[in-house]
Scaffold this active site. Structure first.
Site, PDB file in Angstrom:
ATOM      1  CG  HIS A 176      -1.758   1.024   1.545  1.00 19.20           C
ATOM      2  ND1 HIS A 176      -3.045   1.033   1.210  1.00 19.20           N
ATOM      3  CD2 HIS A 176      -1.584   2.417   1.912  1.00 19.20           C
ATOM      4  CE1 HIS A 176      -3.599   2.246   1.560  1.00 19.20           C
ATOM      5  NE2 HIS A 176      -2.942   2.964   1.796  1.00 19.20           N
ATOM      6  CD  GLU A 177       1.722   3.531   3.674  1.00 17.35           C
ATOM      7  OE1 GLU A 177       1.967   4.637   3.143  1.00 17.35           O
ATOM      8  OE2 GLU A 177       0.806   3.299   4.439  1.00 17.35           O
ATOM      9  CG  HIS A 183      -6.133   6.187   0.125  1.00 17.75           C
ATOM     10  ND1 HIS A 183      -5.907   7.407   1.064  1.00 17.75           N
ATOM     11  CD2 HIS A 183      -5.078   5.273   0.933  1.00 17.75           C
ATOM     12  CE1 HIS A 183      -4.814   6.981   1.508  1.00 17.75           C
ATOM     13  NE2 HIS A 183      -4.536   5.917   1.500  1.00 17.75           N
ATOM     14  CG  HIS A 202       0.234   6.065  -0.637  1.00 15.01           C
ATOM     15  ND1 HIS A 202      -1.226   6.495  -1.391  1.00 15.01           N
ATOM     16  CD2 HIS A 202      -0.264   5.668   0.403  1.00 15.01           C
ATOM     17  CE1 HIS A 202      -1.969   6.347  -0.594  1.00 15.01           C
ATOM     18  NE2 HIS A 202      -1.791   5.672   0.620  1.00 15.01           N
ATOM     19  CE1 TYR A 262      -8.177   6.397   3.418  1.00 10.76           C
ATOM     20  CE2 TYR A 262     -10.582   7.536   3.782  1.00 10.76           C
ATOM     21  CZ  TYR A 262      -9.023   7.753   3.818  1.00 10.76           C
ATOM     22  OH  TYR A 262      -8.293   8.867   3.720  1.00 10.76           O
TER      23      TYR A 262
END
Lengths: 617, 45
Positions: free
Chosen positions: A89-90, A99, A93, A148
């Site tokens: 996930h990071e 998101h 980014h 999320y």
């Protein structure tokens, strides 16, 4: 994020800072392997490139979006951030992804419950319009690792995001790993045409059987949807799709003893080095039927290929689909060869192969097949722990994994998993407390194509300095010292040490999603790897070392110059002081001389004696 | 406190931590929970 300036090159330089926890360092390298397997993105240790990602242990998990061209771009993997899905996930980014629920079209798919959001946190639910952000032509993805979770920024436990299709309420917020859409978007954004480490996959559904060929044997493999003596269905579809569901079968029962059947892959060009061959095998033949796994490699000296044997499988479990992982070492172009050999004992069936995957990665070390997990889930109480068999790591440590299928008494409703060291045959020659071995526990999503699998991974690492809560024992000491005796049904016994893991391995709703359970069964794969070398700082690139060295030289030089300046100032000051003293002394002498002269003049005038001018000095 | 085969360390301490919970507990107040905002794309909050 829209804008080419935010893109990284497809090979991204990284630096793992010393502050990172050891388990996080190992986890980051595993996440990089997932990127290599499923996309064309690769990661390479920083060698002095202008821009690079520097990963450190901050106070949480966070990253910037896209390449910010700031030279050292920091990304934090802090405490509790060392899940594979969180790391992915990071890095998504950092690669340029926002998101999922901030997409311009998100209101078509989810309702944001504004009155349940913590006051002041509403700005976290903004959308980006299509001038700032692009969905790259991919449909809204509830299963994205970038979505999320449903209670994000909630005042209480009520969801702040409600999916318009109720089924997806428990899907959003998954942290298992990339979804298919995540991969489509990433591959589109970076114009990927192939992955860095994936080589081939085959589920034998097409008539061309993925370009595989029959080799030079006196028997043949057949493409079937069911076989005499079993299996009744393939593994990919478990017979659920009419007109589909094929596998390859060598019927040893109808072959003569010593007959051989070769099934050879198309020509493959993997990266030189380690490869992992994974496949499902169903055996119904004789115990002495053998399946040999070869690689036929071609070079100028061997234009018709040279065979290297990697594994022989005989005996073992009969009558079920079993997962096999075989490490290969292809150094040049070649084919993977499955050779079935008919034994001498009576056979009622043969070998069946399905869902083959080959990738340029190391294989997991061990497989734990949990049979009829559906029934176990229905009958095991919360707090009931199921232990895997004991396995040996390459370094010689013995271990097992215990799972609470229905959770612990304190946290029911989700599967918990704990890693334990156990006593084993090598204990007397191993280091204790066990230093820096990273255990990976992965529940397999039994999709045919490895690139589509969303396996649930968790890692824990043995820290030799970790102590019991009272500080009297080492946590990862020899299980004979810090463990309990376990007696097995055959009367033998061993020792099991304390466990480390998570009460939140996977929720039941996620366990029942995808293909974690297939044909009532589940598969875990485990590895225990030595990661001691990650204790050493990642070497700085030459340029950085040179830069550092030249900075140091500059500092020394400046220091020297400063020193010289200081010295000259001191000399000047001393000289000045001496001059001043001399001046004062001279003035006093001259003054005295002048006073004496005047007195003498007065005396001379009194005596009428004229004395000529005298030199003072 | 004596270690046995039944001793367990839950690295998640009984929680199913998500990124946002971790950062909240750490006292971070980042854009959308985990985005380290650079000047080049700062937004009016």
């Amino acid at each position: 994020i829209i804008g080419d300036k935010y893109r990284w090159p497809t090979t991204i330089p990284y630096y793992l800072e010393d502050s990172l926890e050891m388990n996080a360092k190992g986890g980051i390298l595993k996440a990089f392997d997932q990127y290599r397997l499923k996309t064309c993105i690769d990661f390479t240790p920083w060698k002095g490139e202008k821009n690079y990602i520097s990963v450190y242990k901050g106070s949480g998990c966070f990253s910037s979006v896209g390449n910010q061209h700031v030279g050292k771009q920091r990304l934090s993997i802090g405490k509790n951030c060392d899940r594979l899905g969180t790391i992915e996930h990071e890095f998504l980014h950092a690669l340029g992804f926002w998101h999922e629920q901030s997409r311009a079209d998100r209101d078509d798919y989810v309702n944001i419950m504004w009155d349940r959001i913590q006051p002041g946190k509403e700005n976290n639910f903004k959308k980006y319009d299509d001038k700032v952000s692009s969905a790259l032509g991919v449909a809204y993805d509830y299963g994205s690792v970038m979505h999320y979770s449903k209670t994000s920024f909630s005042i209480g436990s009520e969801p702040t995001i409600v999916t318009k299709i109720p089924h997806f309420m428990d899907v959003i917020g998954q942290r298992m790993g990339f979804s298919a859409s995540d991969l489509t978007k990433l591959n589109r954004l970076y114009n990927c045409t192939k992955s860095s480490s994936f080589v081939d996959s085959c589920d034998f559904e097409e008539e061309n059987i993925c370009g595989m060929i029959q080799g030079p044997g006196n028997a043949e493999w057949e493409q079937l949807s069911s076989a005499r003596g079993g299996p009744q269905t393939d593994f990919s579809n478990m017979g659920q799709c009419k007109g589909k569901g094929y596998f390859m079968h060598f019927h040893t029962a109808s072959a003569k003893p010593g007959d051989r059947a070769f099934l050879e892959s198309r020509l493959l060009y993997p990266k030189p080095g380690a490869q992992c061959l994974q496949f499902f095998l169903y055996k119904t033949g004789a115990d002495d039927d053998v399946l040999n796994i070869w690689v036929r490699e071609y070079d100028e000296a061997n234009p018709s290929g040279k065979l290297k044997l990697f594994k022989s499988i005989s005996g073992g479990v009969m009558g079920s689909w079993e997962l096999h992982n075989i490490n290969l070492n292809m150094t040049q172009k070649g084919r993977v060869v499955f050779e079935g050999v008919r034994g001498h004992s009576p056979s009622k069936g043969g070998f069946s192969l399905d869902d083959i995957n080959l990738s340029s990665t190391k294989c997991p070390q061990h497989v734990w097949h949990i049979r009829n997990i559906t029934r176990l889930l229905a009958t095991t109480p919360a707090g009931g722990k199921l232990y895997s068999p004991r396995f040996l790591s390459p370094a010689g440590y013995s271990f097992q994994v215990g799972v609470y299928l229905n959770g612990t008494r304190d946290s029911p409703g989700q599967m918990a998993a704990y890693f334990h060291l156990t006593s084993g045959p090598n204990d007397h020659k191993l280091k204790w407390p066990c230093p820096w071995q990273q255990a990976t526990m992965a529940l397999i999503d039994q999709q045919s194509d490895i690139r589509q699998q969303m396996n649930m991974h968790r890692m824990v690492t043995t820290d030799p300095d970790k102590k019991s809560s009272d500080g009297t024992e080492y946590y990862w000491d020899n299980p004979r010292k810090v463990g309990s005796k376990v007696t097995v049904s055959d009367g033998s016994y061993y020792y099991r040490g304390p466990g480390m893991g998570t009460s939140a391995f996977i929720t039941h709703s996620r366990l029942k999603s995808r293909n974690f359970i297939k044909g009532e069964d589940a598969f875990f794969v485990f590895s225990l790897e030595d990661i001691s070398d990650l204790q050493i700082s990642q070497p700085l690139p030459r340029s950085a070392v040179h830069a550092d060295a030249s900075l140091m030289m500059k500092a020394v030089d400046q220091g020297a110059r400063q020193g010289a300046a200081d010295n000259s100032m001191l000399v000047t000051a001393v000289a000045g002081s001496v001059a001043a003293v001399m001046l004062v002394v001279s003035m006093v002498i001259v003054g005295n001389a002048w006073r004496m002269r005047m007195r003498r003049r007065k005396q001379e005038s009194d005596k009428m004696v004229i004395i000529q001018d005298m030199f003072g000095f | 406190a004596k270690l046995t085969g039944e001793t367990e360390t839950d690295v998640d301490e009984g929680h199913d931590w998500d990124i946002f919970n971790i950062n909240e507990v750490a006292g971070l107040d980042l854009l959308e929970g985990d985005i380290d905002q650079e000047e080049t794309f700062s937004r009016n909050s």
